[in-house]
Design a protein around this motif. Structure first.
Motif, mmCIF file in Angstrom:
data_model
loop_
_atom_site.group_PDB
_atom_site.id
_atom_site.type_symbol
_atom_site.label_atom_id
_atom_site.label_comp_id
_atom_site.label_asym_id
_atom_site.label_seq_id
_atom_site.Cartn_x
_atom_site.Cartn_y
_atom_site.Cartn_z
ATOM 1 N N GLY A 13 -6.606 -3.317 -15.847
ATOM 2 C CA GLY A 13 -5.826 -3.665 -14.671
ATOM 3 C C GLY A 13 -4.532 -4.343 -15.030
ATOM 4 N N PRO A 14 -3.744 -4.678 -14.060
ATOM 5 C CA PRO A 14 -3.932 -4.435 -12.629
ATOM 6 C C PRO A 14 -3.836 -2.948 -12.286
ATOM 7 C CG PRO A 14 -1.791 -5.428 -13.009
ATOM 8 C CD PRO A 14 -2.486 -5.359 -14.346
ATOM 9 N N VAL A 15 -4.504 -2.588 -11.192
ATOM 10 C CA VAL A 15 -4.620 -1.184 -10.803
ATOM 11 C C VAL A 15 -4.205 -1.006 -9.350
ATOM 12 C CG1 VAL A 15 -6.256 0.708 -10.467
ATOM 13 C CG2 VAL A 15 -6.514 -0.786 -12.426
ATOM 14 N N GLU A 16 -3.558 0.095 -9.075
ATOM 15 C CA GLU A 16 -3.216 0.497 -7.716
ATOM 16 C C GLU A 16 -3.692 1.930 -7.556
ATOM 17 O OE1 GLU A 16 0.889 1.367 -5.567
ATOM 18 O OE2 GLU A 16 0.578 -0.774 -5.976
ATOM 19 N N SER A 27 -6.021 -3.916 -7.204
ATOM 20 C CA SER A 27 -6.841 -4.923 -7.868
ATOM 21 C C SER A 27 -6.037 -5.540 -8.994
ATOM 22 C CB SER A 27 -8.118 -4.307 -8.427
ATOM 23 O OG SER A 27 -8.841 -5.273 -9.165
ATOM 24 N N ASP A 28 -6.101 -6.872 -9.103
ATOM 25 C CA ASP A 28 -5.404 -7.594 -10.162
ATOM 26 C C ASP A 28 -6.346 -7.976 -11.302
ATOM 27 O OD1 ASP A 28 -2.938 -7.514 -8.883
ATOM 28 O OD2 ASP A 28 -3.437 -9.257 -7.652
ATOM 29 N N ARG A 29 -7.554 -7.490 -11.279
ATOM 30 C CA ARG A 29 -8.524 -7.820 -12.323
ATOM 31 C C ARG A 29 -8.096 -7.222 -13.661
ATOM 32 N NH1 ARG A 29 -14.430 -8.307 -10.798
ATOM 33 N NH2 ARG A 29 -14.323 -9.488 -8.872
ATOM 34 N N PRO A 30 -8.533 -7.834 -14.782
ATOM 35 C CA PRO A 30 -8.156 -7.310 -16.098
ATOM 36 C C PRO A 30 -8.784 -5.943 -16.390
ATOM 37 C CG PRO A 30 -9.388 -9.371 -16.311
ATOM 38 C CD PRO A 30 -9.239 -9.093 -14.859
ATOM 39 N N VAL A 31 -9.999 -5.689 -15.879
ATOM 40 C CA VAL A 31 -10.655 -4.383 -16.012
ATOM 41 C C VAL A 31 -11.265 -4.041 -14.655
ATOM 42 C CG1 VAL A 31 -12.468 -3.050 -17.142
ATOM 43 C CG2 VAL A 31 -11.187 -4.740 -18.452
ATOM 44 N N VAL A 32 -11.069 -2.811 -14.230
ATOM 45 C CA VAL A 32 -11.563 -2.358 -12.934
ATOM 46 C C VAL A 32 -12.492 -1.168 -13.151
ATOM 47 C CG1 VAL A 32 -10.872 -1.392 -10.714
ATOM 48 C CG2 VAL A 32 -9.453 -3.107 -11.797
ATOM 49 N N ALA A 33 -13.602 -1.137 -12.412
ATOM 50 C CA ALA A 33 -14.536 -0.009 -12.460
ATOM 51 C C ALA A 33 -14.287 0.853 -11.227
ATOM 52 C CB ALA A 33 -15.972 -0.510 -12.484
ATOM 53 N N LEU A 34 -13.779 2.057 -11.442
ATOM 54 C CA LEU A 34 -13.527 2.989 -10.339
ATOM 55 C C LEU A 34 -14.746 3.868 -10.125
ATOM 56 C CD1 LEU A 34 -9.885 4.102 -11.196
ATOM 57 C CD2 LEU A 34 -10.615 2.459 -9.457
ATOM 58 N N CYS A 35 -15.182 3.974 -8.892
ATOM 59 C CA CYS A 35 -16.356 4.773 -8.546
ATOM 60 C C CYS A 35 -16.072 6.254 -8.747
ATOM 61 C CB CYS A 35 -16.734 4.506 -7.092
ATOM 62 S SG CYS A 35 -18.110 5.512 -6.510
ATOM 63 N N THR A 36 -16.999 6.951 -9.408
ATOM 64 C CA THR A 36 -16.879 8.404 -9.570
ATOM 65 C C THR A 36 -17.996 9.147 -8.839
ATOM 66 O OG1 THR A 36 -18.119 8.344 -11.648
ATOM 67 C CG2 THR A 36 -15.709 8.211 -11.792
#
Length: 85
Positions: A13-16, A27-36
């Motif tokens: 992250g951060p992720v948009e 999300s501004d988290r360092p690592v983000v888990a995106l649902c698949t």
């Protein structure tokens, strides 16, 4: 990025994320888990819905045939108790 087998896509992250309907999720988290798997209630973020759920133990049920046999024996025992030989 890292893809867990059968699990989410891990992204630094951060992720948009732009969703199908045009909305943007951030999300501004360092690592983000995106649902698949698309089962997440927090979609597009993973909530671990892809994991198998353990079901609580279920009491064993007798088959209808087993109940009929038990009931037949109970009825026979009751009849034998009434009719001494």
């Amino acid at each position: 990025m890292l893809q867990e087998p059968g699990g989410p896509l891990l992204v630094e992250g951060p992720v948009e994320v732009v969703l199908e309907d045009g909305r943007t999720a951030r999300s501004d988290r360092p690592v983000v888990a995106l649902c698949t798997c698309r089962r997440s209630r927090l979609f597009p973020w993973c909530d671990t819905s892809h994991r198998g759920r353990k079901k609580p133990p279920v009491a064993r049920q007798q088959s209808p045939d087993a109940r009929d046999t038990r009931e037949s024996r109970d009825a026979q025992d009751a009849q034998d108790a009434q009719d001494p030989q």
